[in-house]
Design a protein around this motif. Structure first.
Motif, short mmCIF file in Angstrom:
data_model
loop_
_atom_site.label_atom_id
_atom_site.label_comp_id
_atom_site.label_asym_id
_atom_site.label_seq_id
_atom_site.Cartn_x
_atom_site.Cartn_y
_atom_site.Cartn_z
N LEU A 273 176.65 84.39 75.84
CA LEU A 273 177.22 83.86 74.72
C LEU A 273 178.61 84.49 74.65
CD1 LEU A 273 174.19 84.72 72.12
CD2 LEU A 273 175.18 82.48 72.76
N GLN A 274 178.75 85.70 75.01
CA GLN A 274 180.20 86.45 75.00
C GLN A 274 181.16 85.54 75.78
OE1 GLN A 274 181.10 89.00 72.96
NE2 GLN A 274 183.07 87.92 73.44
N GLY A 275 180.75 85.32 76.86
CA GLY A 275 181.83 84.26 77.74
C GLY A 275 182.03 83.00 77.08
N GLN A 276 181.22 82.48 76.59
CA GLN A 276 181.45 81.12 75.86
C GLN A 276 182.24 81.25 74.50
OE1 GLN A 276 177.77 79.00 75.56
NE2 GLN A 276 177.50 79.31 78.13
N ALA A 277 182.14 82.30 73.85
CA ALA A 277 182.86 82.64 72.59
C ALA A 277 184.20 83.14 73.10
CB ALA A 277 182.13 83.66 71.92
N ASP A 278 184.63 83.58 74.24
CA ASP A 278 185.96 83.84 74.58
C ASP A 278 186.50 82.66 75.07
OD1 ASP A 278 188.09 85.44 75.59
OD2 ASP A 278 187.29 84.93 77.73
N TYR A 279 185.81 81.51 75.59
CA TYR A 279 186.55 80.19 75.80
C TYR A 279 186.62 79.29 74.59
CZ TYR A 279 185.74 80.30 81.01
OH TYR A 279 185.78 80.70 82.46
N LEU A 280 185.64 79.57 73.69
CA LEU A 280 186.10 78.98 72.36
C LEU A 280 187.54 79.49 71.63
CD1 LEU A 280 183.42 78.47 69.66
CD2 LEU A 280 185.51 79.56 68.86
N GLN A 281 187.51 80.94 71.83
CA GLN A 281 188.84 81.25 71.22
C GLN A 281 190.09 80.53 71.79
OE1 GLN A 281 188.74 85.59 70.23
NE2 GLN A 281 186.74 85.23 69.82
N ARG A 282 189.98 80.49 73.40
CA ARG A 282 190.99 80.25 74.02
C ARG A 282 191.65 78.82 73.74
NH1 ARG A 282 190.23 82.37 80.11
NH2 ARG A 282 189.42 84.55 79.64
N VAL A 283 190.40 77.77 73.49
CA VAL A 283 190.77 76.44 73.31
C VAL A 283 191.16 75.90 71.95
CG1 VAL A 283 189.32 75.61 75.37
CG2 VAL A 283 188.16 75.66 73.19
N HIS A 284 190.63 76.88 70.90
CA HIS A 284 190.39 76.32 69.57
C HIS A 284 192.17 75.75 69.08
CE1 HIS A 284 189.18 75.94 65.49
NE2 HIS A 284 190.13 76.67 64.97
N LEU A 285 192.93 76.43 69.56
CA LEU A 285 194.42 76.52 69.23
C LEU A 285 194.84 74.97 69.59
CD1 LEU A 285 197.12 77.40 67.79
CD2 LEU A 285 197.73 78.21 70.32
N PHE A 286 194.28 74.40 70.84
CA PHE A 286 194.57 73.18 71.34
C PHE A 286 193.88 72.11 70.45
CE2 PHE A 286 194.95 76.20 74.78
CZ PHE A 286 196.25 75.61 75.19
N LEU A 287 192.92 72.53 69.57
CA LEU A 287 192.19 71.60 69.02
C LEU A 287 192.54 71.32 67.56
CD1 LEU A 287 188.69 72.28 70.52
CD2 LEU A 287 190.13 70.42 71.11
N THR A 288 193.58 72.28 66.90
CA THR A 288 194.01 72.27 65.67
C THR A 288 195.18 71.06 65.51
OG1 THR A 288 195.66 73.81 66.00
CG2 THR A 288 193.51 74.70 65.22
N ASP A 289 195.75 70.51 66.38
CA ASP A 289 196.64 69.51 66.33
C ASP A 289 195.96 68.08 66.64
OD1 ASP A 289 198.81 67.67 66.48
OD2 ASP A 289 199.84 68.74 68.15
N ALA A 290 195.49 67.52 65.67
CA ALA A 290 195.07 66.05 65.93
C ALA A 290 195.82 64.94 66.87
CB ALA A 290 194.84 65.31 64.51
N ALA A 291 197.11 64.99 67.08
CA ALA A 291 197.91 64.36 67.73
C ALA A 291 197.42 64.68 69.52
CB ALA A 291 199.48 64.56 67.62
#
Length: 141
Positions: A104-122
């Motif tokens: 869970l900790q590893g996956q939560a870390d990856y989630l935090q790393r990718v989230h910024l890339f998903l905030t721009d719909a374009a």
């Protein structure tokens, strides 16, 4: 022994609490229809953490785009985003509580790393496709 759904939900809430707060995610929404699943939402993105008694634990990312819904594993998304070099950097095992917490900790870390890339719909839809996301056409019945 694989953790129970109850302990799974408790561990997910504890592990993902900081990420949810920092990233402004709502949730968790917890269900046990087939497998225990805990979901967090941020805009058009949904992160689903699920417990499979055979495989362990996984975090999938879904993007609700204009005409399709795209879904991919968080690790594949992290690789496509360039924040992780190769597959195998996180655990998915959940055979006991210690392994569940590590996964869970590893996956939560990856989630935090990718989230910024998903905030721009374009760019989010393109990134999801480059990661090999499965696609569902919203117009299909």
């Amino acid at each position: 022994m694989v953790p129970s759904a109850r302990s799974f939900f408790e561990e997910v809430r504890a592990t993902y609490a900081d990420a949810a707060t920092v990233l402004g995610l709502s949730g968790p929404t917890e269900t046990e229809l087939i497998l225990p699943v805990s979901a967090y939402r941020g805009g058009a993105v949904v992160y689903e953490v699920s417990l499979d008694i055979k495989e362990g634990v996984e975090c999938s990312v879904s993007l609700d785009a204009e005409s399709v819904t795209l879904t991919v594993d968080v690790e594949l998304l992290a690789i496509a985003a360039g924040v992780v070099e190769r597959r195998g950097g996180i655990s998915t095992s959940a055979r006991n509580l210690r392994q569940l917490r590590k996964s869970l900790q590893g996956q939560a870390d990856y989630l935090q790393r990718v989230h910024l890339f998903l905030t721009d719909a374009a760019t989010a839809e393109d990134l999801m496709r480059r990661a090999g996301a499965r696609e569902w056409d919203k117009g299909a019945t």
